[in-house]
Design an enzyme around this catalytic site. Structure first.
Site, PDB file in Angstrom:
ATOM      1  N   LYS A 205       0.865  -1.084  -0.056  1.00  0.00           N
ATOM      2  CA  LYS A 205      -0.080  -0.060  -0.025  1.00  0.00           C
ATOM      3  C   LYS A 205       0.943   1.083  -0.197  1.00  0.00           C
ATOM      4  O   LYS A 205       1.339   1.574   1.150  1.00  0.00           O
ATOM      5  CB  LYS A 205      -1.080  -0.159   1.117  1.00  0.00           C
TER       6      LYS A 205
ATOM      7  N   ARG B 151      -4.094   8.488  -5.527  1.00  0.00           N
ATOM      8  CA  ARG B 151      -4.568   7.704  -6.660  1.00  0.00           C
ATOM      9  C   ARG B 151      -4.645   8.481  -7.914  1.00  0.00           C
ATOM     10  O   ARG B 151      -4.938   9.620  -8.035  1.00  0.00           O
ATOM     11  CB  ARG B 151      -6.110   7.445  -6.310  1.00  0.00           C
TER      12      ARG B 151
ATOM     13  N   PHE C  32      -2.095  -1.017 -10.490  1.00  0.00           N
ATOM     14  CA  PHE C  32      -2.709  -1.965  -9.829  1.00  0.00           C
ATOM     15  C   PHE C  32      -4.101  -2.462 -10.259  1.00  0.00           C
ATOM     16  O   PHE C  32      -4.576  -3.609  -9.621  1.00  0.00           O
ATOM     17  CB  PHE C  32      -2.940  -1.768  -8.350  1.00  0.00           C
TER      18      PHE C  32
ATOM     19  N   LYS D  21      -7.670  -3.129   3.594  1.00  0.00           N
ATOM     20  CA  LYS D  21      -6.086  -2.406   3.825  1.00  0.00           C
ATOM     21  C   LYS D  21      -5.680  -2.875   4.977  1.00  0.00           C
ATOM     22  O   LYS D  21      -6.650  -2.934   5.788  1.00  0.00           O
ATOM     23  CB  LYS D  21      -6.121  -0.917   3.535  1.00  0.00           C
TER      24      LYS D  21
HETATM   25  P1  ATP Z   1      -6.130   5.651   3.480  1.00  0.00           P
HETATM   26  O1  ATP Z   1      -6.563   6.693   4.569  1.00  0.00           O
HETATM   27  O2  ATP Z   1      -5.882   4.373   4.201  1.00  0.00           O
HETATM   28  O3  ATP Z   1      -5.281   6.291   2.499  1.00  0.00           O
HETATM   29  P2  ATP Z   1      -8.240   5.937   1.857  1.00  0.00           P
HETATM   30  O4  ATP Z   1      -9.522   6.285   2.383  1.00  0.00           O
HETATM   31  O5  ATP Z   1      -7.369   7.084   1.244  1.00  0.00           O
HETATM   32  O6  ATP Z   1      -7.379   5.409   2.858  1.00  0.00           O
HETATM   33  P3  ATP Z   1      -8.889   3.529   0.785  1.00  0.00           P
HETATM   34  O7  ATP Z   1      -9.765   3.349  -0.152  1.00  0.00           O
HETATM   35  O8  ATP Z   1      -9.530   3.152   2.208  1.00  0.00           O
HETATM   36  O9  ATP Z   1      -8.556   4.996   0.600  1.00  0.00           O
HETATM   37  O10 ATP Z   1      -7.605   2.946   0.709  1.00  0.00           O
HETATM   38  C1  ATP Z   1      -6.863   2.349  -0.249  1.00  0.00           C
HETATM   39  C2  ATP Z   1      -6.186   3.485  -0.929  1.00  0.00           C
HETATM   40  O11 ATP Z   1      -4.817   3.315  -0.876  1.00  0.00           O
HETATM   41  C3  ATP Z   1      -6.403   3.965  -2.361  1.00  0.00           C
HETATM   42  O12 ATP Z   1      -7.361   4.801  -2.701  1.00  0.00           O
HETATM   43  C4  ATP Z   1      -5.198   4.103  -3.067  1.00  0.00           C
HETATM   44  O13 ATP Z   1      -5.001   5.527  -3.118  1.00  0.00           O
HETATM   45  C5  ATP Z   1      -4.057   3.392  -2.192  1.00  0.00           C
HETATM   46  N1  ATP Z   1      -3.264   2.542  -2.537  1.00  0.00           N
HETATM   47  C6  ATP Z   1      -2.059   2.394  -2.305  1.00  0.00           C
HETATM   48  N2  ATP Z   1      -1.356   1.291  -2.957  1.00  0.00           N
HETATM   49  C7  ATP Z   1      -2.406   0.744  -3.531  1.00  0.00           C
HETATM   50  C8  ATP Z   1      -2.551  -0.838  -4.088  1.00  0.00           C
HETATM   51  N3  ATP Z   1      -1.615  -1.532  -4.268  1.00  0.00           N
HETATM   52  N4  ATP Z   1      -3.617  -1.113  -4.544  1.00  0.00           N
HETATM   53  C9  ATP Z   1      -4.940  -0.281  -4.228  1.00  0.00           C
HETATM   54  N5  ATP Z   1      -4.761   1.029  -3.460  1.00  0.00           N
HETATM   55  C10 ATP Z   1      -3.564   0.997  -3.298  1.00  0.00           C
END
Ligand code: ATP
Length: 581
Positions: free
Chosen positions: A271, A276, A362, A444
């Site tokens: 991660k 994104r 990814f 995650k």
């Molecule tokens: P966080 O605060 O933990 O970053 P978030 O609310 O921003 O969470 P989530 O959808 O909960 O977003 O967590 C996944 C996020 O992690 C994705 O939106 C992406 O931006 C990021 N990410 C990093 N590496 C990866 C990966 N290998 N696959 C998918 N998402 C990834």
């Protein structure tokens, strides 16, 4: 259609807090609306002028609206400001004062939805010399023809504070309901829907959701539902070049919990702590969008040739994470560093050398004319593997293994953390891609203490050394379509620019969002998301959430995160319970 009809719906929506009731009101209205009025009406009901993916913004400050009220009513600026202070809502001020004025003169023309909609849209597109004056004229022109009720809602639409509670879920259900009823030929109460009909109704909801997922625009969805029913909805497709919502993740408590949620074996990936990037490619044309659907192609122009040379596809939409790294050491940098690049409008070239990024792809949701939304993750991944050519520190697939072994995942987690990543993502091999949804197809795993992503809904001017800044922030979590306050936070931002996000920067951003001023405090549009760390969540009657935070501190400004994805009240409750254990 008369604009007044839309305002009557706003009023009806305002008079109830029940979601089902709101759904019914909107559904009934949409069913009666003519197809040519539908797009404008659907956007107006959401308090919007443009669909989600459209970059245009209204961009009118409260002060300009106040001026337009002066111009329209001929009343003094002082009088307007006094009323504004008293009611705290410029919409109500416009309503009250237009009422006073229209008793004196009677120069009204009936306002048509199209006319209102077009004039409001012009506000967003005016540019160049004299823009402010032209905007002022446009607003005044509308207010001059408006009834008091219309004036209230014109002003609220301009200021983007409609407050009638028409969130995405309500709109989706209302569209499904409106056209489901049309098929059945009479009006249902939800509780009356028979089982087999309910299946049909759910089928409609699914179709509306699908159409919205790929278009990000309820006005287009409603139009196609009205014209072609289910068939039209099903046919709505992904368009390369127009962003779609990204799939989101749930949180796993630990490795075991993660494995249970995504089934064994699963894919496990690093991660990365970046942002994104949804990358669209069509021939040589490349566009990049953030998860808020904002286009950032020019800020990351170095990525464009990279995609052309390293991704072999005529057309595709890729899902990836861009991570910044230190060009000297190669080490990954936390998100805060590249967040500067997202905002940057000038000197982009230099930034690209100072703060290079690595693209970790990814997922893929579209490939050469075909949507991959309903394909299994493992099949999508197989395509990805075939078409991406990796180049170290520039572009490649996210670090990835397939396993069902806890031990292997633990070792992979340590490896990921050592490289400066946030943790791991676990992904279900058989799951489709669900845009915009947090359905647990990926989870995650982050070892650190849980922080909250709260939305700034108000602020207060500081004292002493901080008097020139809005330095104390009222933050809130999300509860359906509402914001529930969780307390105030004032520490964590910086005083000097070189150290990170400053109070000055925050003040600048907040000032553009002010909707109400009262003494030393302001109320702002809920747009800015901040990540807050705290010592403890406590129960408290002082705030509308029923919770307060002990020793809150801002650790980052999450410029990539839309307010709609802030921490929810439900999540706060869970954290509170967990903490008690
Ligand atoms: P966080 O605060 O933990 O970053 P978030 O609310 O921003 O969470 P989530 O959808 O909960 O977003 O967590 C996944 C996020 O992690 C994705 O939106 C992406 O931006 C990021 N990410 C990093 N590496 C990866 C990966 N290998 N696959 C998918 N998402 C990834």
């Amino acid at each position: 259609m008369k604009y007044e009809n839309v305002c009557e719906v706003y009023e009806a929506l305002e008079s109830t807090t029940k979601r089902l009731e709101k759904t019914r009101i909107i559904a009934e209205f949409l069913r009666k609306a003519k197809v040519e009025d539908l797009p404008a009406v659907v956007l107006l009901l959401q308090g919007r002028l443009f669909p989600n993916w459209d970059e245009r913004k209204i961009g009118v400050a409260s002060k300009l609206v106040a001026k337009a009220i002066v111009l329209t009513t001929g009343l003094s600026k002082d009088r307007i400001e006094k009323e504004w202070k008293k009611t705290g809502d410029l919409g109500t001020v416009a309503e009250n004062l237009v009422k006073v004025k229209s008793q004196a003169t009677l120069s009204r023309h009936e306002l048509d939805v199209k006319k209102v909609f077009e004039n409001l849209r012009k506000l967003a597109t005016l540019e160049g010399a004299g823009t402010v004056d032209r905007k002022l004229k446009l607003i005044a022109e509308l207010l001059t023809s408006a009834t008091p009720l219309e004036a209230r809602f014109i002003v609220r639409t301009i200021l983007e504070v409609l407050r009638v509670g028409t969130g995405e879920g309500t709109m989706r259900d209302a569209i499904a309901w409106a056209f489901f009823e049309k098929e059945m030929g009479f009006m249902y109460k939800e509780e009356d829907i028979e089982v087999e009909d309910r299946e049909r109704y759910n089928r409609y909801i699914g179709a509306v959701q699908h159409a919205y997922d790929v278009t990000n625009d309820f006005s287009a969805v409603a139009e196609s539902a009205k014209k072609d029913g289910l068939e039209g909805l099903d046919k709505e497709a992904i368009t390369v070049g127009k962003p779609i919502k990204v799939m989101l993740a749930l949180k796993a408590e630990d490795i075991e919990d993660g494995l249970e949620r995504v089934d064994r074996p699963c894919a496990v990936e690093f991660k990365y702590d970046g942002f994104r990037m949804q990358i669209h490619k069509k021939g040589a044309e490349v566009k990049i969008f953030t998860r808020r659907l904002e286009e950032v192609t020019s800020q990351f122009s170095e990525v464009v040739p990279l995609i052309r040379s390293h991704v072999k596809a005529d057309a595709c939409i890729l899902d990836s994470e861009g991570v910044g790294y230190n060009p000297k050491t190669g080490r990954y940098l936390p998100f805060q560093h590249i967040s500067q690049r997202i905002k940057r409008k000038y000197g982009i070239g230099e930034m690209a050398t100072e703060l290079p990024i690595e693209i970790n792809i990814f997922d893929i949701v579209y490939h050469n004319g075909k949507s991959l939304l309903n394909e299994n993750y493992e099949d999508r991944y197989a395509i990805l593997k075939k078409i991406v050519k990796a180049e170290k520190k520039k572009i490649g697939l996210a670090e990835h293994i397939i396993t069902d072994s806890k031990k292997e995942i633990e070792a992979f987690l340590q490896k990921s953390l050592k490289q400066g990543n946030e943790g791991l993502m676990l992904k279900n091999l058989k799951a489709p891609y669900k845009p915009g949804a947090r359905v647990g197809h990926m989870v995650k795993l982050k070892p650190v203490l849980e922080t909250l992503d709260l939305v700034v809904v108000g602020a207060e001017w500081g004292e002493g050394k901080r008097a020139k800044w809005l330095s104390s922030y009222i933050v809130a979590c999300k509860d359906g379509d509402e914001w529930k306050e969780v307390g105030r936070v004032s520490s964590g931002l910086k005083e000097k620019e070189s150290e990170g996000v400053t109070y000055e920067e925050m003040t600048r951003e907040l000032k553009s969002l002010v909707v109400e001023e009262k003494g030393r405090s302001v109320i702002v549009k809920p747009k800015i998301v901040i990540e807050v760390i705290y010592e403890e969540i406590q129960q408290s009657p002082s705030y509308t959430s029923g919770f307060a935070l002990r020793f809150p501190r801002i650790i980052s400004v999450r410029s990539e995160k839309p307010a709609s994805e802030a921490t929810t009240l439900k999540q706060m409750e869970n954290l509170y319970k967990k903490q008690k254990k």
